[in-house]
Write a protein that holds these residues in place. Structure first.
Motif, PDB file in Angstrom:
ATOM      1  N   ASP A  31      30.738  38.645  45.606  1.00 59.01           N
ATOM      2  CA  ASP A  31      29.969  37.810  44.689  1.00 59.01           C
ATOM      3  C   ASP A  31      29.272  36.710  45.475  1.00 59.01           C
ATOM      4  O   ASP A  31      29.646  36.398  46.614  1.00 59.01           O
ATOM      5  CB  ASP A  31      30.894  37.195  43.638  1.00 59.01           C
ATOM      6  CG  ASP A  31      30.177  36.892  42.322  1.00 59.01           C
ATOM      7  OD1 ASP A  31      28.939  36.981  42.288  1.00 59.01           O
ATOM      8  OD2 ASP A  31      30.864  36.555  41.339  1.00 59.01           O
ATOM      9  N   MET A  32      28.257  36.108  44.838  1.00 58.51           N
ATOM     10  CA  MET A  32      27.496  35.023  45.445  1.00 58.51           C
ATOM     11  C   MET A  32      26.944  34.162  44.318  1.00 58.51           C
ATOM     12  O   MET A  32      26.470  34.675  43.309  1.00 58.51           O
ATOM     13  CB  MET A  32      26.351  35.598  46.288  1.00 58.51           C
ATOM     14  CG  MET A  32      25.432  34.550  46.908  1.00 58.51           C
ATOM     15  SD  MET A  32      24.141  35.286  47.959  1.00 58.51           S
ATOM     16  CE  MET A  32      23.102  36.067  46.728  1.00 58.51           C
ATOM     17  N   HIS A  78      35.504  37.787  41.745  1.00 51.54           N
ATOM     18  CA  HIS A  78      34.318  37.105  41.218  1.00 51.54           C
ATOM     19  C   HIS A  78      34.475  35.599  41.425  1.00 51.54           C
ATOM     20  O   HIS A  78      35.600  35.077  41.466  1.00 51.54           O
ATOM     21  CB  HIS A  78      34.157  37.360  39.714  1.00 51.54           C
ATOM     22  CG  HIS A  78      34.080  38.798  39.340  1.00 51.54           C
ATOM     23  ND1 HIS A  78      32.885  39.484  39.271  1.00 51.54           N
ATOM     24  CD2 HIS A  78      35.050  39.697  39.019  1.00 51.54           C
ATOM     25  CE1 HIS A  78      33.112  40.737  38.912  1.00 51.54           C
ATOM     26  NE2 HIS A  78      34.430  40.888  38.749  1.00 51.54           N
ATOM     27  N   ILE A  79      33.344  34.900  41.533  1.00 50.51           N
ATOM     28  CA  ILE A  79      33.349  33.447  41.603  1.00 50.51           C
ATOM     29  C   ILE A  79      32.372  32.890  40.570  1.00 50.51           C
ATOM     30  O   ILE A  79      31.425  33.561  40.178  1.00 50.51           O
ATOM     31  CB  ILE A  79      33.002  32.923  43.020  1.00 50.51           C
ATOM     32  CG1 ILE A  79      31.709  33.564  43.541  1.00 50.51           C
ATOM     33  CG2 ILE A  79      34.156  33.144  43.982  1.00 50.51           C
ATOM     34  CD1 ILE A  79      31.274  33.039  44.906  1.00 50.51           C
ATOM     35  N   TRP A  90      38.490  34.660  40.518  1.00 52.11           N
ATOM     36  CA  TRP A  90      39.431  35.560  39.862  1.00 52.11           C
ATOM     37  C   TRP A  90      39.210  36.987  40.333  1.00 52.11           C
ATOM     38  O   TRP A  90      38.219  37.312  40.957  1.00 52.11           O
ATOM     39  CB  TRP A  90      39.304  35.468  38.332  1.00 52.11           C
ATOM     40  CG  TRP A  90      38.142  36.154  37.694  1.00 52.11           C
ATOM     41  CD1 TRP A  90      38.118  37.401  37.126  1.00 52.11           C
ATOM     42  CD2 TRP A  90      36.808  35.631  37.551  1.00 52.11           C
ATOM     43  NE1 TRP A  90      36.859  37.678  36.636  1.00 52.11           N
ATOM     44  CE2 TRP A  90      36.045  36.614  36.872  1.00 52.11           C
ATOM     45  CE3 TRP A  90      36.188  34.425  37.914  1.00 52.11           C
ATOM     46  CZ2 TRP A  90      34.696  36.428  36.573  1.00 52.11           C
ATOM     47  CZ3 TRP A  90      34.844  34.243  37.609  1.00 52.11           C
ATOM     48  CH2 TRP A  90      34.124  35.231  36.946  1.00 52.11           C
ATOM     49  N   ASP A  91      40.172  37.824  40.021  1.00 49.80           N
ATOM     50  CA  ASP A  91      40.205  39.219  40.426  1.00 49.80           C
ATOM     51  C   ASP A  91      40.463  40.035  39.160  1.00 49.80           C
ATOM     52  O   ASP A  91      41.401  39.743  38.413  1.00 49.80           O
ATOM     53  CB  ASP A  91      41.323  39.412  41.458  1.00 49.80           C
ATOM     54  CG  ASP A  91      41.418  40.819  42.018  1.00 49.80           C
ATOM     55  OD1 ASP A  91      41.193  41.778  41.261  1.00 49.80           O
ATOM     56  OD2 ASP A  91      41.761  40.965  43.207  1.00 49.80           O
ATOM     57  N   GLU A  92      39.643  41.053  38.909  1.00 49.81           N
ATOM     58  CA  GLU A  92      39.801  41.857  37.696  1.00 49.81           C
ATOM     59  C   GLU A  92      41.177  42.506  37.605  1.00 49.81           C
ATOM     60  O   GLU A  92      41.607  42.902  36.512  1.00 49.81           O
ATOM     61  CB  GLU A  92      38.726  42.941  37.640  1.00 49.81           C
ATOM     62  CG  GLU A  92      37.313  42.412  37.447  1.00 49.81           C
ATOM     63  CD  GLU A  92      36.294  43.534  37.451  1.00 49.81           C
ATOM     64  OE1 GLU A  92      36.617  44.640  36.962  1.00 49.81           O
ATOM     65  OE2 GLU A  92      35.168  43.314  37.945  1.00 49.81           O
ATOM     66  N   GLY A  93      41.861  42.624  38.730  1.00 56.13           N
ATOM     67  CA  GLY A  93      43.188  43.240  38.719  1.00 56.13           C
ATOM     68  C   GLY A  93      44.327  42.244  38.639  1.00 56.13           C
ATOM     69  O   GLY A  93      45.493  42.641  38.622  1.00 56.13           O
TER      70      GLY A  93
END
Length: 284
Positions: A31-32, A78-79, A90-93
């Protein structure tokens, strides 16, 4: 006879910044995103979660800081900029939501997710945007949800679904513009739209996006232009922008194959002054 032995030691600072003018290397770019002060933030990895890092550069691409040792999945991390100007990760997992300092990448807080989903649980969250009041609008397993900063459920946004039903369209990417409105991108390949909402949930308009593939947040500059990166029906990379005054999209940067600059970039962030940063996997 006496023997002289020499021993040499090398001390390596794993948190040292790259030399001036250099940025960290990456292969996977998770992500960026950028903030209103002109700083850009990245989540990336070279091989796996073992070398996953979050880092920041200035507008001039000078590295500000690097945060290591986070152990996040580069495909699901993601950021997002928080309402107070710091950084959510966070992390989807994973169930939890981590908050990092935008000044140095240090941990500010960690909100543990509720596995029973009575409160915030980030597992399956593909998008999140903080409102000015600190509440968080999310898409979790294709369902819109809203929570306050403490992880308690908040009222749903009315026109974005007043109950936890699945969203219509693939509204995976959304953003709060400089003008304070909510912009959502439906990334459907053939008929994807850009939609503008009041933060209360009232829909203002939606416009067809002249791109086949688009995998980025819609970004707005201080002039009101909204920028999107993607590819056309010939797989040429494009950056397009929309402005309400002209009620149309215009292509502003084309593909390298067309004697321009882009080559498979799929991440885009835009500073308030209109400076664009486009990136893709493998250090580009």
């Amino acid at each position: 006879p006496a023997t002289e032995v020499a021993r040499w030691y090398m001390i390596v600072d794993e948190n040292a910044l790259p030399p001036q003018g250099k940025m960290p290397e990456w292969y996977y770019l998770s992500d960026m995103i950028s903030d209103g002060d002109g700083n850009v933030y990245f989540a990336s990895a070279v091989e796996s979660e073992d070398d996953f890092i979050v880092w920041s550069v200035t507008k001039d691409l000078e590295t500000r800081w690097i945060r290591k040792g986070l152990q996040y999945d580069h495909e699901e991390a993601h950021i997002e900029i928080s309402s107070d100007g710091n950084l959510y990760l966070w992390d989807e997992g994973k169930h939890s939501l981590l908050k990092l300092s935008s000044k140095d990448g240090s941990t500010i807080s960690k909100l543990e997710g509720d596995k029973n989903r009575n409160r915030l649980n980030m597992k399956g969250c593909t998008s999140m945007i903080p409102y000015n009041d600190g509440s968080l609008l999310m898409v979790i397993n294709n369902v819109f949800a809203r929570f306050n900063e403490d992880g308690e459920r908040a009222p749903y946004v009315k026109d974005l679904k007043s109950s936890p039903k699945k969203a219509s369209g693939d509204f995976t990417f959304f953003n709060i513009g400089i003008d304070g409105y909510l912009y959502m991108l439906d990334r459907s390949s053939s008929d994807g739209e850009l939609a503008k909402y009041e933060t209360s949930g009232t829909k203002i308009w939606s416009k067809y996006i002249p791109l086949n593939s688009k995998e980025c947040r819609p970004c707005q500059d201080e002039r009101g232009f909204i920028y999107i990166i993607g590819t056309d029906d010939k797989s040429n990379t494009r950056i397009v922008r929309y402005h309400t005054s002209g009620d149309s999209f215009e292509t502003i940067i084309k593909d390298l194959k067309e004697d321009s600059l882009l080559h498979e970039e799929d991440k885009l962030t835009v500073l308030p002054d209109g400076t664009m940063f486009a990136a893709k996997y493998y250090n580009r």
